[in-house]
Design a protein around this motif. Structure first.
Motif, PDB file in Angstrom:
ATOM      1  N   MET A  34       0.865  -1.322  -0.045  1.00  0.00           N
ATOM      2  CA  MET A  34       0.047  -0.315   0.060  1.00  0.00           C
ATOM      3  C   MET A  34       0.978   1.053   0.035  1.00  0.00           C
ATOM      4  O   MET A  34       1.899   1.143   0.648  1.00  0.00           O
ATOM      5  CB  MET A  34      -0.772   0.087   1.200  1.00  0.00           C
ATOM      6  CG  MET A  34      -1.533  -1.256   1.494  1.00  0.00           C
ATOM      7  SD  MET A  34      -3.186  -1.640   0.373  1.00  0.00           S
ATOM      8  CE  MET A  34      -4.193  -0.627   0.785  1.00  0.00           C
ATOM      9  N   LYS A  35       0.430   2.277  -0.530  1.00  0.00           N
ATOM     10  CA  LYS A  35       1.261   3.750  -0.400  1.00  0.00           C
ATOM     11  C   LYS A  35      -0.055   4.760  -0.339  1.00  0.00           C
ATOM     12  O   LYS A  35      -0.946   4.624  -1.072  1.00  0.00           O
ATOM     13  CB  LYS A  35       1.681   4.084  -1.655  1.00  0.00           C
ATOM     14  CG  LYS A  35       3.369   3.140  -2.119  1.00  0.00           C
ATOM     15  CD  LYS A  35       4.328   4.191  -2.433  1.00  0.00           C
ATOM     16  CE  LYS A  35       5.743   3.568  -2.714  1.00  0.00           C
ATOM     17  NZ  LYS A  35       6.304   2.549  -1.944  1.00  0.00           N
ATOM     18  N   ASP A  36       0.181   5.463   0.815  1.00  0.00           N
ATOM     19  CA  ASP A  36      -0.656   6.392   1.266  1.00  0.00           C
ATOM     20  C   ASP A  36      -1.969   5.831   1.422  1.00  0.00           C
ATOM     21  O   ASP A  36      -3.025   6.424   1.053  1.00  0.00           O
ATOM     22  CB  ASP A  36      -0.964   7.355   0.186  1.00  0.00           C
ATOM     23  CG  ASP A  36       0.472   8.241   0.084  1.00  0.00           C
ATOM     24  OD1 ASP A  36       1.349   8.272   1.024  1.00  0.00           O
ATOM     25  OD2 ASP A  36       0.963   8.544  -1.329  1.00  0.00           O
ATOM     26  N   GLY A  37      -2.280   4.615   1.802  1.00  0.00           N
ATOM     27  CA  GLY A  37      -3.410   3.797   2.114  1.00  0.00           C
ATOM     28  C   GLY A  37      -4.270   3.236   1.100  1.00  0.00           C
ATOM     29  O   GLY A  37      -5.332   2.792   1.054  1.00  0.00           O
ATOM     30  N   VAL A  38      -3.268   3.305  -0.188  1.00  0.00           N
ATOM     31  CA  VAL A  38      -4.183   3.089  -1.486  1.00  0.00           C
ATOM     32  C   VAL A  38      -3.168   1.673  -1.986  1.00  0.00           C
ATOM     33  O   VAL A  38      -1.912   1.702  -1.849  1.00  0.00           O
ATOM     34  CB  VAL A  38      -4.120   4.091  -2.626  1.00  0.00           C
ATOM     35  CG1 VAL A  38      -4.750   3.454  -3.758  1.00  0.00           C
ATOM     36  CG2 VAL A  38      -4.889   5.214  -2.197  1.00  0.00           C
TER      37      VAL A  38
END
Ligand code: MN
Length: 257
Positions: free
Chosen positions: A62-66
């Motif tokens: 995940m990156k920044d919650g995505v």
């Protein structure tokens, strides 16, 4: 699910958390729907190796919650195989590998994980490009995006001959200072290599391999020279390693045995 846009697989050999991949993601998103499958950890210089004697694990990154992509415990070539055979909903229209931190030129192409991921895609019948930026320390990846977008769009529109992958090296220059695109051949100049012998604190001997490229080729047809002269070097690669130009001569000589 995929929408109507081209499906683009991104991978690399610097690992899924590498900055170069993040920049590639930025530019590839303009060209189509992007999926990332890349090694968990840095795998530079692993060449075309694949994992046969260990399980390959894939986990969601995940990156920044995505959801960003799949990090896998294998090599760049493994990433492409896993993506095509299992993780993607359909075969991609393009595979992009990079943006590598540092150039991949001349003989180095054989050791490069970045290039091998693209070659693996070509073997599996998918148009592919490996992209490297010619600066190792603080690489200005943003500068390479204009030309990567141009080339990516061109491949998606025109396709590539089956089995051919492009090895693209971008000079570390602002886009307006890049002189243009050059179709090149792989340089063959030798490396000045050395093996340094050292001793650890316990008195055990260990070694460090190192090498410096030599620039004894001068034609802009050659990848190393074209790049040094400020061009984006584009070398078409094919995985057939047969020395075709010497086959006949060797066949004649064999008959005399
Ligand atoms: Mn690398």
């Amino acid at each position: 699910m995929t929408d109507g846009r081209p499906l683009i697989l991104l991978t690399n050999d610097d690992g899924i958390h590498a900055e170069g991949l993040r920049y590639l993601h930025l530019v590839a998103s303009k060209l189509g729907q992007v999926k990332i499958v890349a090694p968990d950890t840095e795998q530079s210089a692993v060449g075309h190796s694949i994992t046969l004697y260990d399980p390959i694990k894939a986990h969601e990154v995940m990156k920044d919650g995505v959801f960003y992509g799949y990090g896998i415990s294998g090599t760049p070539a493994d990433s492409v195989k896993l993506a095509l055979y299992s993780l993607l909903p359909r075969p991609p229209d393009l595979v992009m590998s990079g943006i590598n931190n540092g150039s991949n030129l001349g003989i180095n192409v054989l050791y490069s994980g970045t290039v091998s991921a693209a070659t693996e895609a070509a073997i599996l019948g998918v148009p592919a490009m490996a992209i490297s930026l010619a600066q190792k320390k603080d690489p200005p990846f943003g500068w390479a995006l204009t030309h990567i977008e141009l080339l990516g769009r061109w491949i998606l529109e025109q396709g590539l001959p089956r089995g051919v992958a492009l090895n693209v090296n971008v000079p570390a220059l602002p886009p307006e200072r890049i002189k243009g695109l050059r179709l090149t051949r792989q340089g063959l100049s030798k490396f000045r290599e050395s093996v340094e012998q050292r001793e650890d604190p316990r008195g055990n001997v260990y070694y460090w391999l190192s090498g410096q490229g030599t620039e004894d080729e001068t034609s802009d047809e050659v990848d190393i020279t074209a790049l040094a002269h400020g061009y984006v070097s584009i070398t078409p690669l094919f995985y057939d390693l047969t020395a075709h130009s010497h086959r006949e001569e060797l066949a004649c000589s064999l008959k005399k045995i």
